[in-house]
Design a protein around this motif. Structure first.
Motif, PDB file in Angstrom:
ATOM      1  N   ARG A 165      16.502  24.298  62.512  1.00 19.19           N
ATOM      2  CA  ARG A 165      16.769  24.949  63.797  1.00 19.19           C
ATOM      3  C   ARG A 165      16.216  24.124  64.946  1.00 19.19           C
ATOM      4  O   ARG A 165      16.831  24.032  66.009  1.00 19.19           O
ATOM      5  CB  ARG A 165      16.216  26.371  63.786  1.00 19.19           C
ATOM      6  CG  ARG A 165      16.981  27.228  62.785  1.00 19.19           C
ATOM      7  CD  ARG A 165      16.502  28.641  62.699  1.00 19.19           C
ATOM      8  NE  ARG A 165      17.116  29.284  61.511  1.00 19.19           N
ATOM      9  CZ  ARG A 165      17.050  30.551  61.262  1.00 19.19           C
ATOM     10  NH1 ARG A 165      16.413  31.376  62.072  1.00 19.19           N
ATOM     11  NH2 ARG A 165      17.618  31.047  60.178  1.00 19.19           N
ATOM     12  N   LEU A 166      15.081  23.491  64.731  1.00 20.34           N
ATOM     13  CA  LEU A 166      14.520  22.614  65.750  1.00 20.34           C
ATOM     14  C   LEU A 166      15.357  21.347  65.896  1.00 20.34           C
ATOM     15  O   LEU A 166      15.649  20.905  67.015  1.00 20.34           O
ATOM     16  CB  LEU A 166      13.070  22.270  65.399  1.00 20.34           C
ATOM     17  CG  LEU A 166      12.288  21.491  66.433  1.00 20.34           C
ATOM     18  CD1 LEU A 166      12.223  22.240  67.756  1.00 20.34           C
ATOM     19  CD2 LEU A 166      10.892  21.206  65.917  1.00 20.34           C
TER      20      LEU A 166
ATOM     21  N   LEU B 137      21.962  33.561  60.903  1.00 22.54           N
ATOM     22  CA  LEU B 137      21.415  32.414  60.179  1.00 22.54           C
ATOM     23  C   LEU B 137      20.481  32.867  59.066  1.00 22.54           C
ATOM     24  O   LEU B 137      20.517  32.331  57.956  1.00 22.54           O
ATOM     25  CB  LEU B 137      20.669  31.474  61.138  1.00 22.54           C
ATOM     26  CG  LEU B 137      21.523  30.664  62.106  1.00 22.54           C
ATOM     27  CD1 LEU B 137      20.632  29.966  63.128  1.00 22.54           C
ATOM     28  CD2 LEU B 137      22.378  29.659  61.354  1.00 22.54           C
ATOM     29  N   ASN B 138      19.636  33.840  59.377  1.00 16.27           N
ATOM     30  CA  ASN B 138      18.715  34.363  58.359  1.00 16.27           C
ATOM     31  C   ASN B 138      19.487  34.918  57.172  1.00 16.27           C
ATOM     32  O   ASN B 138      19.148  34.664  56.014  1.00 16.27           O
ATOM     33  CB  ASN B 138      17.821  35.449  58.941  1.00 16.27           C
ATOM     34  CG  ASN B 138      16.811  34.911  59.928  1.00 16.27           C
ATOM     35  OD1 ASN B 138      16.624  33.702  60.056  1.00 16.27           O
ATOM     36  ND2 ASN B 138      16.164  35.811  60.636  1.00 16.27           N
ATOM     37  N   ARG B 139      20.526  35.684  57.466  1.00 14.48           N
ATOM     38  CA  ARG B 139      21.341  36.289  56.409  1.00 14.48           C
ATOM     39  C   ARG B 139      22.027  35.196  55.588  1.00 14.48           C
ATOM     40  O   ARG B 139      22.003  35.224  54.357  1.00 14.48           O
ATOM     41  CB  ARG B 139      22.375  37.227  57.021  1.00 14.48           C
ATOM     42  CG  ARG B 139      23.076  38.104  56.005  1.00 14.48           C
ATOM     43  CD  ARG B 139      24.050  39.110  56.630  1.00 14.48           C
ATOM     44  NE  ARG B 139      23.489  39.824  57.764  1.00 14.48           N
ATOM     45  CZ  ARG B 139      23.931  39.713  59.029  1.00 14.48           C
ATOM     46  NH1 ARG B 139      24.947  38.936  59.328  1.00 14.48           N
ATOM     47  NH2 ARG B 139      23.369  40.402  60.003  1.00 14.48           N
ATOM     48  N   ALA B 140      22.617  34.232  56.270  1.00 16.67           N
ATOM     49  CA  ALA B 140      23.352  33.167  55.584  1.00 16.67           C
ATOM     50  C   ALA B 140      22.439  32.286  54.744  1.00 16.67           C
ATOM     51  O   ALA B 140      22.849  31.780  53.696  1.00 16.67           O
ATOM     52  CB  ALA B 140      24.099  32.311  56.614  1.00 16.67           C
TER      53      ALA B 140
ATOM     54  N   ASP C  16       8.837  34.387  55.533  1.00 17.47           N
ATOM     55  CA  ASP C  16       9.607  34.024  54.346  1.00 17.47           C
ATOM     56  C   ASP C  16      10.552  32.867  54.629  1.00 17.47           C
ATOM     57  O   ASP C  16      11.356  32.508  53.781  1.00 17.47           O
ATOM     58  CB  ASP C  16      10.438  35.222  53.857  1.00 17.47           C
ATOM     59  CG  ASP C  16       9.562  36.338  53.334  1.00 17.47           C
ATOM     60  OD1 ASP C  16       8.425  36.045  52.920  1.00 17.47           O
ATOM     61  OD2 ASP C  16      10.020  37.493  53.344  1.00 17.47           O
ATOM     62  N   THR C  17      10.451  32.300  55.815  1.00 19.35           N
ATOM     63  CA  THR C  17      11.358  31.228  56.195  1.00 19.35           C
ATOM     64  C   THR C  17      10.803  29.899  55.717  1.00 19.35           C
ATOM     65  O   THR C  17       9.697  29.517  56.082  1.00 19.35           O
ATOM     66  CB  THR C  17      11.527  31.184  57.717  1.00 19.35           C
ATOM     67  OG1 THR C  17      11.963  32.459  58.143  1.00 19.35           O
ATOM     68  CG2 THR C  17      12.555  30.151  58.118  1.00 19.35           C
ATOM     69  N   PRO C  18      11.542  29.219  54.900  1.00 23.17           N
ATOM     70  CA  PRO C  18      11.083  27.905  54.456  1.00 23.17           C
ATOM     71  C   PRO C  18      10.926  26.958  55.652  1.00 23.17           C
ATOM     72  O   PRO C  18      11.651  27.062  56.644  1.00 23.17           O
ATOM     73  CB  PRO C  18      12.192  27.426  53.530  1.00 23.17           C
ATOM     74  CG  PRO C  18      13.007  28.628  53.208  1.00 23.17           C
ATOM     75  CD  PRO C  18      12.827  29.587  54.342  1.00 23.17           C
TER      76      PRO C  18
END
Length: 117
Positions: free
Chosen positions: A37-38, A16-19, A28-30
């Motif tokens: 994800r929640l 998911l991080n890569r995509a 760095d996750t918006p």
């Protein structure tokens, strides 16, 4: 608990991080990605509920449309989605879940002992 849960959910998080071009462990996750994800947990829970409704035939228009196996399958999706989401809130999801499980077991034991007192 399945020994595969954390390695596989870790792989899902990495994918998911890569995509989505994010890095969950470097802030760095918006917020949007974390929210998605929640929300996936809620989506999967809704599918489990729908499968149960279908299993019990509670929708007269549709009748019985699902089996207990379908409900179990959807509940597994809830567990997986929750484990993936947990990675968004801690760098040690197995330890966090383990602590929560042990706390629940202690409460259960205390409640049972209180019932027998």
């Amino acid at each position: 608990m399945s020994a595969a849960l954390w390695p596989v959910t870790g792989q899902i998080v990495t994918a998911l991080n890569r995509a989505n071009g994010t890095d969950m462990f470097n802030d760095d996750t918006p917020d949007h990605e974390t929210a998605m994800r929640l929300l996936k947990v809620t989506e999967e829970a809704g599918e489990a509920a729908a499968a149960y409704i279908g299993m019990t035939g509670q929708n007269p228009r549709k009748g019985t449309t699902h089996s207990a196996a379908d409900v179990a399958d959807e509940l597994c999706d809830v567990i997986i989605a929750a484990a993936v989401a947990l990675h968004s809130f801690t760098t040690h999801p197995p330890a966090v879940l383990g602590a929560k499980l042990h706390a629940a077991a202690r409460r259960l034991t205390a409640d049972q002992e209180a019932d027998h007192a």
